[in-house]
Design an enzyme around this catalytic site. Structure first.
Site, PDB file in Angstrom:
ATOM      1  N   ASP A 180      -7.694  -3.204  -8.855  1.00  0.00           N
ATOM      2  CA  ASP A 180      -7.283  -2.122  -7.959  1.00  0.00           C
ATOM      3  C   ASP A 180      -7.450  -0.774  -8.666  1.00  0.00           C
ATOM      4  OD1 ASP A 180      -6.066  -0.366  -6.207  1.00  0.00           O
ATOM      5  OD2 ASP A 180      -4.316  -1.626  -5.852  1.00  0.00           O
ATOM      6  N   HIS A 195      -7.027  -3.880  -4.286  1.00  0.00           N
ATOM      7  CA  HIS A 195      -6.037  -3.274  -3.400  1.00  0.00           C
ATOM      8  C   HIS A 195      -6.053  -3.996  -2.057  1.00  0.00           C
ATOM      9  CE1 HIS A 195      -3.334   0.066  -2.514  1.00  0.00           C
ATOM     10  NE2 HIS A 195      -3.857   0.091  -1.305  1.00  0.00           N
ATOM     11  N   CYS A 227       0.861  -1.185   0.000  1.00  0.00           N
ATOM     12  CA  CYS A 227       0.000   0.000   0.000  1.00  0.00           C
ATOM     13  C   CYS A 227       0.905   1.246   0.000  1.00  0.00           C
ATOM     14  CB  CYS A 227      -0.937  -0.089   1.202  1.00  0.00           C
ATOM     15  SG  CYS A 227      -2.112   1.237   1.471  1.00  0.00           S
TER      16      CYS A 227
END
Length: 246
Positions: free
Chosen positions: A184, A216, A128
């Site tokens: 994502d 994600h 992330c």
């Protein structure tokens, strides 16, 4: 296979006048090991990141996860609610690329000075926000192998402003692998293609793994977006990367 015995502790690493909390895990009774810096999501060095750090140590590495929000909120860690996401993003917006790089270098220096780490065998992995930071960290000469998971914004920005992180690609000296979910929305395909093109242009050793049906955060088994098939495959590829390069 018998599980490797590991030990964990919270330590302090020094970057100038800043004392940075870091979660350190290493195999017991082993010497001359590779080292890996683990870079957090926006949620801090939380249970998931500590678990990843332990898993890496189980594979025979000294692993350290520095608190990337030390300046913003010492001791910060949280879960995955909307409120958690909001505060995590606020702290992320306050970070700066050069400070992050300095903190990661401090973690590398700690590994070399305080643990049984081989000086020329250090990698990093990030998720992330930490996936973006891992791309930055790959520009540090000491980093030989980088695993970057779903790091948004590499092609469009850098922490604290200035030119996008992609413009630093030429400074990557080791091997970098990127792990991305095709569902994502935070990392559009055109940005991934732009990153891939720049890595090729700069002749950086790299691979990009794109996972069908993965969103994600697909690697985190504590998030709703967890994708066990993609996570399992990515973990095997991470292990291969570190085995080959460190």
């Amino acid at each position: 296979m018998t599980a490797r015995e590991i030990k964990s502790d919270w330590v302090k690493i020094t970057n100038g006048s800043l004392q940075i909390d870091a979660y350190l895990v290493m195999p017991v009774g082993e010497e001359s090991l590779p080292g890996v810096v683990v870079l957090q999501e926006i949620f801090g060095v939380n249970d998931h990141i500590r678990d990843v750090t332990q898993r890496i140590a189980q594979e025979g590495y000294v692993a350290i996860a520095p608190a990337l929000y030390q300046r913003q909120s010492p001791g910060f860690e949280t879960g995955y609610t909307e409120a958690d996401l909001k505060i995590g993003k606020e702290y992320k917006a306050q970070t700066k690329a050069e400070e992050l790089l300095g903190d990661i270098q401090a973690a590398i220096d700690y590994l070399r000075g305080q643990t049984p780490v081989k000086s020329n065998a250090i990698g990093c992995i990030g998720f992330c926000f930490g996936g973006h930071v891992a791309y930055l960290a790959a520009t540090l000469p000491d980093i030989k192998a980088t695993a970057s998971f779903y790091g948004a914004g590499i092609a469009t920005m850098t922490p604290g402003g200035d030119e996008p992180t992609i413009t630093r690609t030429q400074d990557i000296t080791g091997t970098i692998h990127l792990f991305l979910g095709l569902d994502d929305a935070s990392i559009p395909a055109e940005q991934v293609n732009q990153i891939e093109a720049e890595l090729k242009k700069q002749q950086i050793y790299h691979q990009i793994f794109r996972y069908e049906g993965a969103d994600h955060g697909f690697f985190c088994d504590q998030r709703a977006s967890y994708n066990p098939q993609a996570a399992k495959d990515a973990w095997e590829k991470v292990k291969t990367l570190f085995q080959q390069e460190l």
